[in-house]
Write a protein that holds these residues in place. Structure first.
Motif, PDB file in Angstrom:
ATOM      1  N   GLY A  81       0.832  -1.203   0.000  1.00 58.03           N
ATOM      2  CA  GLY A  81       0.000   0.000   0.000  1.00 58.03           C
ATOM      3  C   GLY A  81       0.866   1.252   0.000  1.00 58.03           C
ATOM      4  N   GLU A  82       0.265   2.363  -0.331  1.00 53.80           N
ATOM      5  CA  GLU A  82       1.021   3.610  -0.453  1.00 53.80           C
ATOM      6  C   GLU A  82       1.154   4.370   0.863  1.00 53.80           C
ATOM      7  OE1 GLU A  82      -0.534   5.959  -3.649  1.00 53.80           O
ATOM      8  OE2 GLU A  82      -0.462   4.269  -5.033  1.00 53.80           O
ATOM      9  N   GLY A  83       0.600   3.853   1.935  1.00 52.84           N
ATOM     10  CA  GLY A  83       0.647   4.558   3.199  1.00 52.84           C
ATOM     11  C   GLY A  83      -0.486   5.566   3.298  1.00 52.84           C
ATOM     12  N   ILE A  84      -0.601   6.168   4.454  1.00 53.20           N
ATOM     13  CA  ILE A  84      -1.705   7.083   4.726  1.00 53.20           C
ATOM     14  C   ILE A  84      -1.374   8.484   4.230  1.00 53.20           C
ATOM     15  CG2 ILE A  84      -3.049   8.179   6.556  1.00 53.20           C
ATOM     16  CD1 ILE A  84      -2.599   5.616   8.199  1.00 53.20           C
ATOM     17  N   SER A  85      -2.307   9.090   3.515  1.00 55.82           N
ATOM     18  CA  SER A  85      -2.212  10.487   3.097  1.00 55.82           C
ATOM     19  C   SER A  85      -3.037  11.321   4.075  1.00 55.82           C
ATOM     20  CB  SER A  85      -2.760  10.675   1.681  1.00 55.82           C
ATOM     21  OG  SER A  85      -3.041  12.036   1.440  1.00 55.82           O
ATOM     22  N   VAL A  86      -2.401  12.259   4.735  1.00 58.69           N
ATOM     23  CA  VAL A  86      -3.116  13.120   5.683  1.00 58.69           C
ATOM     24  C   VAL A  86      -4.197  13.908   4.959  1.00 58.69           C
ATOM     25  CG1 VAL A  86      -2.882  15.049   7.291  1.00 58.69           C
ATOM     26  CG2 VAL A  86      -1.170  13.240   7.273  1.00 58.69           C
ATOM     27  N   VAL A  87      -3.928  14.341   3.730  1.00 55.82           N
ATOM     28  CA  VAL A  87      -4.925  15.102   2.974  1.00 55.82           C
ATOM     29  C   VAL A  87      -6.148  14.223   2.707  1.00 55.82           C
ATOM     30  CG1 VAL A  87      -5.411  16.377   0.846  1.00 55.82           C
ATOM     31  CG2 VAL A  87      -3.169  16.591   1.941  1.00 55.82           C
ATOM     32  N   GLN A  88      -5.925  12.958   2.332  1.00 56.70           N
ATOM     33  CA  GLN A  88      -7.050  12.041   2.091  1.00 56.70           C
ATOM     34  C   GLN A  88      -7.864  11.833   3.355  1.00 56.70           C
ATOM     35  OE1 GLN A  88      -8.215  10.268  -0.929  1.00 56.70           O
ATOM     36  NE2 GLN A  88      -9.867  10.329   0.552  1.00 56.70           N
ATOM     37  N   VAL A  89      -7.199  11.608   4.468  1.00 60.60           N
ATOM     38  CA  VAL A  89      -7.901  11.396   5.738  1.00 60.60           C
ATOM     39  C   VAL A  89      -8.704  12.643   6.114  1.00 60.60           C
ATOM     40  CG1 VAL A  89      -7.608  11.008   8.212  1.00 60.60           C
ATOM     41  CG2 VAL A  89      -6.319   9.635   6.573  1.00 60.60           C
TER      42      VAL A  89
END
Length: 160
Positions: A81-89
Motif C-alpha cells: 500500500g502507499e501509506g496514509i495520506s493526511v490530505v485524504q484522511v
C-alpha cells in the motif's frame, strides 16, 4: 461490541470493551480513539458497530463514511500500500463532520483541527483530486454522489 475486544479512549479515560459490555456513547466533539486488541488463538476477529446521529446535511458519520474510511485504511496500510495520506484522511473526516484532534497543549486545538479539516481536506484536497467517497468502496453510491455535489470543489467526483 459484537466479537473480540477493544479499547476506546474518550478524553483521558481508556475503556476496555467486550461483547458483554453495553453500548458506549461518546459525546460529540470529544477526543476519542478506538484500538482493537491484537488477534489471539481464542480471539481471531474484532467486530463492533459504530453509529452517529443522523443529520439533514451532507456531513455525517454514517455507513458511507465508515465504509470509505476503513477500506481506505485497509488499502493504504496493506503490504504494498502507499501509506496514509493526511490530505485524504482530512478529506474523508470533513465529509464525516469530524476532525483529527491536535494535541491538547495547542491553544484552540479543536477549533484549529476543524478549520484544517475544511481548508486542507475539503478545499485543497478537492482541488488536488482527493475524494471523500469512492464508488468501489460505497454501497450507496447515489447518496455519496449527492453529498459530493454540494461542494464546489467536489462536484466533479459526483459525475462518475
Amino acid at each position: 461490541m459484537l466479537e473480540g475486544e477493544l479499547y476506546v479512549d474518550v478524553g483521558d479515560k481508556r475503556i476496555r470493551l467486550t461483547p458483554s459490555d453495553g453500548e458506549l456513547e461518546i459525546p460529540a466533539w470529544h477526543r476519542n480513539r478506538v484500538i482493537p486488541l491484537p488477534p489471539s488463538e481464542d480471539r481471531k476477529y474484532t467486530k463492533f458497530l459504530l453509529s452517529g446521529p443522523g443529520t439533514d446535511g451532507p456531513y455525517m458519520l454514517d455507513a458511507i463514511f465508515y465504509e470509505n474510511y476503513y477500506r481506505y485504511m485497509d488499502q493504504a496500510l496493506s503490504p504494498g500500500g502507499e501509506g496514509i495520506s493526511v490530505v485524504q484522511v482530512l478529506c474523508m473526516f470533513d465529509r464525516g463532520g469530524s476532525c483529527l484532534a491536535l494535541p491538547k497543549f495547542i491553544p484552540f486545538s479543536m477549533t484549529l483541527s476543524k478549520a484544517m479539516t475544511v481548508v486542507i481536506g475539503r478545499w485543497l484536497g478537492g482541488i488536488l483530486g482527493y475524494q471523500p467517497y469512492y464508488k468501489e468502496w460505497s454501497t450507496d453510491w447515489e447518496t455519496a454522489k449527492q453529498r459530493m455535489s454540494t461542494s464546489v470543489v467536489q462536484k466533479r467526483f459526483a459525475r462518475e
